[in-house]
Scaffold this active site. Structure first.
Site, PDB file in Angstrom:
ATOM      1  N   ASN A   1      25.408   5.429 -19.013  1.00 31.64           N
ATOM      2  CA  ASN A   1      25.738   5.601 -20.427  1.00 31.64           C
ATOM      3  C   ASN A   1      25.626   7.068 -20.801  1.00 31.64           C
ATOM      4  OD1 ASN A   1      22.934   6.148 -21.387  1.00 31.64           O
ATOM      5  ND2 ASN A   1      22.616   4.108 -20.522  1.00 31.64           N
TER       6      ASN A   1
ATOM      7  N   ASP B   1      21.667  -2.198 -19.350  1.00 31.59           N
ATOM      8  CA  ASP B   1      21.310  -3.595 -19.597  1.00 31.59           C
ATOM      9  C   ASP B   1      21.755  -4.511 -18.460  1.00 31.59           C
ATOM     10  OD1 ASP B   1      20.029  -3.191 -22.030  1.00 31.59           O
ATOM     11  OD2 ASP B   1      21.959  -3.050 -23.070  1.00 31.59           O
TER      12      ASP B   1
ATOM     13  N   LYS C   1      32.248   1.346   0.349  1.00 39.11           N
ATOM     14  CA  LYS C   1      32.969   1.663  -0.883  1.00 39.11           C
ATOM     15  C   LYS C   1      34.012   0.586  -1.181  1.00 39.11           C
ATOM     16  CE  LYS C   1      35.942   5.239  -2.718  1.00 39.11           C
ATOM     17  NZ  LYS C   1      36.911   6.234  -2.325  1.00 39.11           N
TER      18      LYS C   1
ATOM     19  N   PHE D   1      12.652   2.728 -28.755  1.00 42.29           N
ATOM     20  CA  PHE D   1      13.796   3.368 -29.411  1.00 42.29           C
ATOM     21  C   PHE D   1      14.929   2.354 -29.488  1.00 42.29           C
ATOM     22  CE2 PHE D   1      13.635   8.027 -30.074  1.00 42.29           C
ATOM     23  CZ  PHE D   1      12.285   8.180 -29.863  1.00 42.29           C
TER      24      PHE D   1
ATOM     25  N   LYS E   1      13.988  -5.557 -33.085  1.00 40.15           N
ATOM     26  CA  LYS E   1      13.525  -5.152 -31.749  1.00 40.15           C
ATOM     27  C   LYS E   1      12.040  -4.850 -31.742  1.00 40.15           C
ATOM     28  CE  LYS E   1      17.893  -3.701 -29.976  1.00 40.15           C
ATOM     29  NZ  LYS E   1      18.811  -2.655 -29.638  1.00 40.15           N
TER      30      LYS E   1
ATOM     31  N   LYS F   1       9.958  -7.064 -29.181  1.00 39.64           N
ATOM     32  CA  LYS F   1       9.430  -6.366 -28.001  1.00 39.64           C
ATOM     33  C   LYS F   1       7.968  -5.952 -28.184  1.00 39.64           C
ATOM     34  CE  LYS F   1      13.981  -4.695 -26.649  1.00 39.64           C
ATOM     35  NZ  LYS F   1      14.638  -3.939 -25.583  1.00 39.64           N
TER      36      LYS F   1
HETATM   37  O1  C5P Z   1      17.279  -3.828 -26.433  1.00 41.20           O
HETATM   38  P1  C5P Z   1      17.601  -2.403 -26.390  1.00 41.20           P
HETATM   39  O2  C5P Z   1      18.087  -1.923 -25.065  1.00 41.20           O
HETATM   40  O3  C5P Z   1      18.499  -1.898 -27.482  1.00 41.20           O
HETATM   41  O4  C5P Z   1      16.191  -1.701 -26.679  1.00 41.20           O
HETATM   42  C1  C5P Z   1      16.009  -0.334 -26.604  1.00 41.20           C
HETATM   43  C2  C5P Z   1      14.596  -0.036 -26.221  1.00 41.20           C
HETATM   44  O5  C5P Z   1      14.216  -0.847 -25.125  1.00 41.20           O
HETATM   45  C3  C5P Z   1      14.411   1.388 -25.750  1.00 41.20           C
HETATM   46  O6  C5P Z   1      13.096   1.801 -26.081  1.00 41.20           O
HETATM   47  C4  C5P Z   1      14.593   1.278 -24.249  1.00 41.20           C
HETATM   48  O7  C5P Z   1      13.951   2.312 -23.556  1.00 41.20           O
HETATM   49  C5  C5P Z   1      13.990  -0.077 -23.960  1.00 41.20           C
HETATM   50  N1  C5P Z   1      14.605  -0.803 -22.830  1.00 41.20           N
HETATM   51  C6  C5P Z   1      13.873  -1.037 -21.693  1.00 41.20           C
HETATM   52  N2  C5P Z   1      14.421  -1.746 -20.657  1.00 41.20           N
HETATM   53  C7  C5P Z   1      15.673  -2.208 -20.733  1.00 41.20           C
HETATM   54  C8  C5P Z   1      16.435  -1.985 -21.892  1.00 41.20           C
HETATM   55  C9  C5P Z   1      15.874  -1.261 -22.919  1.00 41.20           C
HETATM   56  O8  C5P Z   1      12.727  -0.614 -21.614  1.00 41.20           O
HETATM   57  N3  C5P Z   1      16.185  -2.864 -19.709  1.00 41.20           N
END
Ligand code: C5P
Length: 410
Positions: free
Chosen positions: A210, A279, A289, A323, A337, A341
């Site tokens: 990303n 994600d 490849k 974040f 979130k 979380k």
């Molecule tokens: O759910 P989302 O990805 O939007 O959440 C963002 C937060 O979750 C950020 O703090 C990011 O570093 C953390 N995150 C994580 N592991 C993932 C996805 C996001 O720690 N696989």
């Protein structure tokens, strides 16, 4: 607070008048020093009228019995009387002289004699700004503890477009504020941070990632180290230099990031998860490849581990800050979130606006805490936003400690 404003000889010298006002508004008592070239652009009278003080215009210019600044060692007196030296515009010539210790006028002599905080706001033609000589001089000055307000990009007086414009006076004054506030309020904390993107392999040469640049996380790591914390920074692939005084652990994938976070979890007291973790990933990466064909290619993706959510389950009394990079419904998403979380604080930023968020040097965020408080920071330099986020973390830490003390009488 007593401040000297050194005005260099650039076309932006006229903006220094507004900076005087911005500094005064923040309670600084300003003494202006102008170089000879600066006086070609603006009359000293302008600054004298704004400050109500005589403007220092040269090493030997202050004569007369009634002149309070007059003395053979006047630069030493001015250096001792002031806590802060702001130079705006800081020309390439001034930066070079400061870096090499040349002292051939009042401002350069004052700089050498000055022991307080120094804030430099460079402004010049973009080619001069990008010249290796200017870069090297700035690096020397940064290493010596000067704070630098990066110039803005845009139309320059010479008719070109690029970096080199003197930043908005309010932004310079904001940096002055944070420099003067500088404190060691995170001493004793071990901060575990993540920053940057992750890269998830599709085959041996391709990956999904990303647009995260890591700049926000690196700015927080740097600022936290300056405020006294031990910082362990777990970083995805970025093209940034390791922040000074920070322990850097480089990783590539979400799995590697999770592993590194878990390894350093025990020793941490605060966890800040700035990283834009992928994600999804490909669980079974082909050894060779992928071949190009004329038909549609489908990828099967599996969810990556949500590191933040996992830490939320086992954080104990550590502070956990997440974040959320959103493109809509920022506050609702951020709140959701934070709860799901189990974070103590969540920093939300909209990432679909030009010049802010991902890849940019600036940011604007909403900082929300479990108590329901929301604090807005920016738009400003990521360094400035980093300081505001750390202010909130330090405040939260203090309030939780206060509760602990009340709950557990000795
Ligand atoms: O759910 P989302 O990805 O939007 O959440 C963002 C937060 O979750 C950020 O703090 C990011 O570093 C953390 N995150 C994580 N592991 C993932 C996805 C996001 O720690 N696989």
């Amino acid at each position: 607070m007593r401040a000297v404003l050194g005005v260099g000889g650039g076309i932006a010298a006229y903006k220094a008048a507004e900076l005087v006002r911005a500094l005064q508004k923040r309670g600084h008592d300003v003494q202006v020093v102008m170089t000879r070239a600066a006086q070609e652009f603006v009359q000293p009278l302008t600054f004298a009228a704004l400050t109500g003080r005589k403007v220092v215009t040269g090493l030997f210019s202050q004569t007369g019995a009634e002149d309070t600044l007059s003395s053979a060692v006047e630069h030493i007196a001015v250096a001792q009387e002031n806590d802060l030296l702001v130079v705006a515009p800081a020309t390439a010539d001034l930066l070079a002289k400061f870096a090499y210790g040349l002292a051939d006028d009042f401002l350069t002599t004052l700089y050498l004699a000055f022991t307080g905080k120094v804030v430099l706001a460079p402004a010049m033609n973009n080619a001069m700004w990008e010249h290796p000589a200017t870069r090297a001089n700035l690096e020397i000055l940064r290493q010596r503890g000067c704070s630098v307000v990066e110039p803005d990009e845009g139309w320059l007086a010479c008719g070109t477009i690029g970096a080199g414009r003197l930043p908005d006076p309010e932004r310079i004054a904001g940096t002055v504020d944070s420099v003067m506030r500088h404190k060691k309020d995170l001493t004793g904390e071990t901060i575990l941070m993540t920053a940057g993107p992750t890269q998830e392999a599709l085959d041996p040469v391709r990956y999904i990632s990303n647009r995260s640049s890591g700049k926000m996380g690196y700015a927080i790591a740097q600022a936290a180290a300056e405020r006294g914390a031990r910082v362990v920074l777990i970083s995805g692939p970025v093209s940034l230099a390791a922040p000074l005084g920070v322990e850097l652990v480089s990783v590539r994938t979400a799995q590697e990031m999770r592993q590194a976070v878990l390894e350093h979890l025990e020793e941490s007291t605060i966890i800040i998860k700035t990283a834009a973790v992928a994600d999804y990933y490909v669980a079974h990466v082909p050894q060779q490849k992928l071949k190009k064909t004329a038909t549609r290619l489908s990828l099967e993706l599996d969810p990556t581990p949500d590191i933040l959510a996992e830490i939320g389950q086992r954080k104990g009394d550590r502070l956990l800050i997440g974040f959320a990079a959103e493109t809509e419904n920022l506050l609702e998403e951020a709140r959701r979130k934070m709860i799901s979380k189990r974070c103590d604080m969540l920093v939300g930023n909209l990432v679909n606006r030009d010049g802010l968020g991902f890849e940019s040097d600036q940011n604007e965020v909403e900082i929300i805490t479990r108590s329901g408080q929301t604090v807005h920071a920016g738009p400003s330099e990521k360094k400035e936003v980093a300081e505001r986020i750390l202010d909130q973390i330090a405040t939260l830490r203090l309030s939780l400690r206060a509760v602990d003390t009340v709950d557990t009488p000795a």
